[in-house]
Design a protein around this motif. Structure first.
Motif, short mmCIF file in Angstrom:
data_model
loop_
_atom_site.label_atom_id
_atom_site.label_comp_id
_atom_site.label_asym_id
_atom_site.label_seq_id
_atom_site.Cartn_x
_atom_site.Cartn_y
_atom_site.Cartn_z
N THR A 142 168.46 6.39 -10.53
CA THR A 142 168.67 5.09 -9.89
C THR A 142 169.33 5.29 -8.53
O THR A 142 169.91 6.34 -8.25
CB THR A 142 169.54 4.18 -10.80
N CYS A 143 169.23 4.29 -7.68
CA CYS A 143 170.03 4.17 -6.46
C CYS A 143 169.86 5.35 -5.50
O CYS A 143 170.76 6.17 -5.31
CB CYS A 143 171.51 3.99 -6.80
N HIS A 168 163.22 5.16 -13.87
CA HIS A 168 163.95 4.78 -12.65
C HIS A 168 164.40 3.33 -12.79
O HIS A 168 163.59 2.43 -12.94
CB HIS A 168 163.08 4.95 -11.41
N LEU A 169 165.72 3.12 -12.70
CA LEU A 169 166.31 1.82 -13.01
C LEU A 169 166.56 0.96 -11.78
O LEU A 169 167.28 -0.03 -11.86
CB LEU A 169 167.63 2.03 -13.77
N TYR A 172 165.24 1.64 -5.62
CA TYR A 172 164.31 2.70 -5.22
C TYR A 172 164.31 2.86 -3.71
O TYR A 172 164.12 3.95 -3.19
CB TYR A 172 162.92 2.35 -5.75
N ASP A 232 165.65 -3.27 -8.89
CA ASP A 232 166.95 -3.92 -8.98
C ASP A 232 167.07 -4.85 -7.78
O ASP A 232 166.14 -5.60 -7.50
CB ASP A 232 168.07 -2.87 -9.06
N GLN A 369 169.02 -3.12 -15.41
CA GLN A 369 169.46 -2.87 -14.04
C GLN A 369 170.98 -2.66 -13.95
O GLN A 369 171.43 -1.70 -13.33
CB GLN A 369 169.07 -4.05 -13.14
N GLY A 445 171.67 1.08 -14.46
CA GLY A 445 171.82 1.65 -13.13
C GLY A 445 172.77 0.84 -12.28
O GLY A 445 173.74 0.26 -12.77
N ASP A 446 172.55 0.85 -10.96
CA ASP A 446 173.17 -0.05 -9.99
C ASP A 446 174.61 0.29 -9.60
O ASP A 446 175.01 0.04 -8.47
CB ASP A 446 173.14 -1.50 -10.50
#
Length: 556
Positions: A142-143, A168-169, A172, A232, A369, A445-446
């Motif tokens: 992620t991120c 992949h959260l 991107y 996200d 997310q 993620g995030d």
């Protein structure tokens, strides 16, 4: 997906992940010609048991162009199982996206594209398995913020042959201009965002996606592993909700137009299936089924149901007593009409959890997310933080003062996460319970931080566990106060919150998750450096997850 190397052998390969992973293929034109024609590489993703999406872009075309594609069961393409031709033009930004059908379940395939007599590099992908599946390995990412550094973690993922799928959260891409988040580092590294301004239009978003697809780590990962990806916030703008976004101002035009442009570019540039003809771009959720072993259900929590975020800027200065803090949490943050998910998303989630339970799969994984575990800020009245106040610059001091205020009154640190939507979180848990599910493995993620969290509803009933992935390059904002402060905060935060088992906001990297029918194992893998292409990878923490059939917990 069941024949894997031992974890020890895999670690040796991952720890040395510096060079691109080569795939044997037929003789190709020079590297320069390939780069000119297919400079954004190849990718695959959104698989099911009999099909997968393959993707590329013809990078130097200004007129409609025919692209031939080939899928084979071997890397030399002696056994081609599917082939066709795709015509692309400026309407889809010269991207090529093909859903390859009639494939065998649980098989590895190789694919390539040919345009103007030039072959692309060869990609490798998989279909989802059916029947008995012994084990699976996911990379959780992620991120990835381009100016903050090189996507070395992507390259490490590419060089890990045990990985079956990359999850992949979101985040991107990032929407900021050269003066935004990461801009100063980007100037130092020569990785300034393109275009240089904040992206607003369809052309802007296309150009930004194109830039991210030129990173060497990104090229390697997408060519090597299939991708399951959700968006996200930053794929459109920071902290969006149904009616706007924190990073969308009135002078930037229509929010609806900006969101539509960002999502159109997203569908063009990612290896995902397009919406049905009567479907909407925003309603993007999936259920990936891995035989008898696992379900992976992805959420959409940004563009179809989310209520506007509560801003501390409008409330924090007025909270000066415990009573006011509790009133704020109950009446403002905890308002029952505050939503995170749409009703359509919740309906889909319930039906797919029921299907997963009926199919007797061992794992119910949620692609999510934002961090979902309950947490409030710890008190920062220790000698360390008292002394730190005299050492920080203005930005660091402002952050410390806000965190200290939150900790004094036991307030959540981030109201963009599920902590800002507690009623919606309980509805999410109720959806799961109504489906008969209490064993969720939530991947989040995030936050630009690693997490291992145990999850409970408001009645203290166990709902599963959460693994949070740190940024590929994006740093935790608390690092503004320094690495020692981040470490101390993580320790206090873990001690203060029942649901947090372990946290680390100092590193960047990814999670490697292994699951079988008895247990799960997660390695939190950090890259030593994102500001150059020379790096090492290290496992900074690991957790084991026990699965007794109806409940998950960490093995202490």
């Amino acid at each position: 997906m069941t024949d894997h190397m031992t974890r020890r052998k895999a670690l040796k390969l991952v720890s040395g992940a510096i060079m691109l992973l080569p795939i044997a293929c037929s003789p190709l034109p020079s590297r320069q010609i390939i780069d000119l024609t297919f400079s954004h590489g190849v990718a695959s993703g959104d698989p099911d048991q009999s099909s997968v999406v393959i993707w590329t872009r013809v990078s130097q075309s200004t007129v409609p162009v025919n692209v031939n594609w080939f899928v084979a069961s071997d890397p030399t393409f002696k056994n081609i199982v599917s082939t066709g031709q795709y015509t692309t033009d400026k309407q889809q930004d010269y991207t090529v996206k093909v859903v390859v059908n009639a494939l065998e379940p649980g098989e590895t395939y190789f694919y390539k594209f040919v345009s103007k007599g030039v072959d692309s590099i060869v990609g490798q992908t998989h279909t989802l398995p059916v029947g008995h599946v012994k084990e699976l390995n996911f990379a959780v990412a992620t991120c990835a913020n381009f100016p903050f550094g090189f996507f070395n973690a992507y390259e490490a993922i590419a060089n890990d042959p045990t990985i079956d799928l990359v999850v992949h959260l979101g985040d991107y891409i990032y929407e900021y201009g050269v003066d935004g988040f990461g801009g100063e580092t980007g100037k130092q590294l020569g990785r300034n965002h393109e275009p240089s301004h904040e992206v607003l239009s369809l052309d802007d978003y296309r150009q930004r996606h194109a830039q991210y697809k030129t990173d060497q780590g990104s090229l390697a990962m997408h060519a090597r592993h299939p991708l399951v990806v959700i968006w996200d916030d930053h794929e459109t703008a920071n902290n969006p909700w149904m009616g706007g976004a924190k990073n969308h101002q009135e002078n930037e035009g229509s929010w609806a137009d900006r969101r539509a442009a960002s999502l159109k570019a997203y569908y063009e540039w990612l290896p995902i299936r397009d919406p049905a003809k009567d479907g909407s771009q925003e309603e993007y959720w999936r259920h990936y089924k891995f035989g008898d072993l696992a379900s992976l259900i992805t959420l959409e929590s940004r563009h179809t149901g989310r209520s506007q975020q509560i801003s501390y800027n409008e409330h924090l200065s007025n909270i000066d007593t415990t009573e006011k803090a509790q009133q704020f949490l109950h009446s403002v943050v905890g308002a029952p009409n505050r939503n995170m998910l749409s009703s359509g998303m919740e309906t889909f989630l319930k039906s797919e959890l029921e299907e997963s339970l009926q199919a007797n799969r061992r794992w119910r994984i949620i692609g999510n997310q934002s961090v979902i575990a309950k947490s409030t800020s710890p008190k920062l009245d220790t000698p360390f933080f008292t002394e730190l106040k005299n050492k920080l610059n203005a930005d660091g001091l402002s952050m410390l003062e806000e965190l200290s205020h939150q900790g004094k009154f036991d307030l959540p640190a981030d109201l963009d996460t599920w902590d800002g939507y507690p009623a919606a979180r309980e509805r999410f848990y109720q959806v799961a319970k109504d489906a008969g599910v209490h064993d969720l493995l939530v991947l989040s993620g995030d936050s630009h931080s690693y997490w291992a969290n145990q999850l409970f509803d408001n009645d203290t009933q166990s709902m599963g566990v959460e693994l949070g992935a740190t940024g590929i390059t994006s740093p935790r904002s608390l690092m503004t106060m320094g690495e020692s402060a981040m470490k101390s905060y993580d320790q206090l935060n873990t001690e203060h919150n029942k649901e947090i088992v372990w946290a680390d906001g100092r590193h960047r990297g990814f999670i490697r998750l292994h699951i079988d029918h008895n247990s799960g194992h997660a390695d939190f893998i950090a890259v030593s450096n994102v500001e150059s292409r020379i790096y090492e990878t290290n496992i900074i923490h690991s957790v084991d997850i026990l699965n007794n059939g109806n409940m998950l917990k960490f093995d202490e």
